[in-house]
Design an enzyme around this catalytic site. Structure first.
Site, PDB file in Angstrom:
ATOM      1  N   HIS A 219       0.862  -1.194   0.000  1.00 42.84           N
ATOM      2  CA  HIS A 219       0.000   0.000   0.000  1.00 42.84           C
ATOM      3  C   HIS A 219       0.895   1.240   0.000  1.00 42.84           C
ATOM      4  O   HIS A 219       1.947   1.265   0.636  1.00 42.84           O
ATOM      5  CB  HIS A 219      -0.912  -0.011   1.235  1.00 42.84           C
ATOM      6  CG  HIS A 219      -1.988   1.026   1.163  1.00 42.84           C
ATOM      7  ND1 HIS A 219      -1.729   2.348   1.394  1.00 42.84           N
ATOM      8  CD2 HIS A 219      -3.307   0.934   0.853  1.00 42.84           C
ATOM      9  CE1 HIS A 219      -2.863   3.035   1.241  1.00 42.84           C
ATOM     10  NE2 HIS A 219      -3.833   2.199   0.905  1.00 42.84           N
TER      11      HIS A 219
ATOM     12  N   GLU B 214      -4.144   2.086  -7.393  1.00 44.06           N
ATOM     13  CA  GLU B 214      -4.523   3.183  -6.506  1.00 44.06           C
ATOM     14  C   GLU B 214      -3.635   4.396  -6.776  1.00 44.06           C
ATOM     15  O   GLU B 214      -2.509   4.479  -6.240  1.00 44.06           O
ATOM     16  CB  GLU B 214      -4.330   2.767  -5.043  1.00 44.06           C
ATOM     17  CG  GLU B 214      -5.163   1.589  -4.606  1.00 44.06           C
ATOM     18  CD  GLU B 214      -5.457   1.647  -3.117  1.00 44.06           C
ATOM     19  OE1 GLU B 214      -6.609   1.806  -2.775  1.00 44.06           O
ATOM     20  OE2 GLU B 214      -4.515   1.582  -2.325  1.00 44.06           O
TER      21      GLU B 214
END
Ligand code: PEP
Length: 237
Positions: free
Chosen positions: A87, A159
């Site tokens: 992430h 993302e």
């Protein structure tokens, strides 16, 4: 569609979990990445609700003498089926290098945990037209290094860093171009077309629009997964 909630560092309350148990999944897949301390606590609730539980991170360490680390075996032992890896909040602040990300993916996949690998460009790279180049580097490093793994257990979450928690989203055209590009890279390097999710400021009020993007297999949802009514609206949109 696959919806994955990322609870980040918030505390999932018993009320939240009780509400979640009543969510209507509308026949879709719902996964939830909880903080480590709550995995055991809520494993049975989530299982009862047909929600797949996962972690937000996994160690790359292989030796047991690794104080404070959490391994893929431990995650499987408490009922996790997946983990997020790479992430952007970890790439940026927690020294998550390419090498470490590859090791995490390799070990988690080898043990049978599904991996959701997060990739995405910074605002600067987006503005300079470097999105493809950045994604190519992020994916090549992983997909050309992994060995003997089951790609059915591997999912990519696109993302854009500038879209995370900002309320900004790319255009549908931009998402479609990127998702096509990611899928072509997975075909080239992993020899299979992997599932690709979009993540970044998905809310109830833009869910219908984002769901219209061709080729997107689901969504990684941060802030909006923490309110069950918002999550419900997203699934129903
Ligand atoms: C995330 O951090 O993975 C994310 C998608 O966050 P948000 O939905 O809050 O932008």
């Amino acid at each position: 569609m696959l919806y994955i909630g990322n609870f980040k560092m918030d505390i999932p309350t018993e009320n939240y979990i009780a509400e979640l148990e009543n969510i209507d999944k509308c026949g879709e897949e719902l996964w939830l990445a909880l903080p480590y301390p709550y995995l055991s606590k809520y494993a049975q609730n989530l299982e009862r609700a047909g929600i797949v539980m996962g972690a937000q991170n996994v160690t790359s360490a292989v030796v047991k003498e690794s104080t404070g680390e959490v391994s893929a075996e431990m995650l499987l032992d408490v009922g996790c089926a997946f983990t997020l890896v790479g992430h952007s909040e970890r790439r940026k602040d927690k020294g998550e290098t390419y090498g470490r990300i590859v090791e995490k993916c390799q070990q988690a996949l080898a043990k049978g945990l599904n991996v959701v690998l997060c990739v995405g460009e910074s605002r600067e790279d987006y503005e300079n037209g470097n999105t493809s180049r950045v994604l190519e580097k992020q994916l090549r490093e992983v997909l050309t290094t992994l060995k003997e793994i089951n790609y059915n257990n591997f999912i990519i979450a696109y993302e854009p860093i500038w879209a995370i928690g900002t309320g900004l989203i790319p255009s549908i055209d931009e998402i479609e171009v990127v998702v096509r590009h990611i899928k072509s890279m997975t075909e080239k390097w992993a020899k299979s077309e992997l599932r690709v999710l979009y993540g970044g400021s998905l809310k109830a009020n833009n869910a219908k629009l984002l769901k219209s993007a061709d080729g997107v297999d689901g969504f990684l949802i941060g802030g909006a997964c923490k309110k069950v009514d918002e999550l419900q609206k997203i699934i129903k949109a």
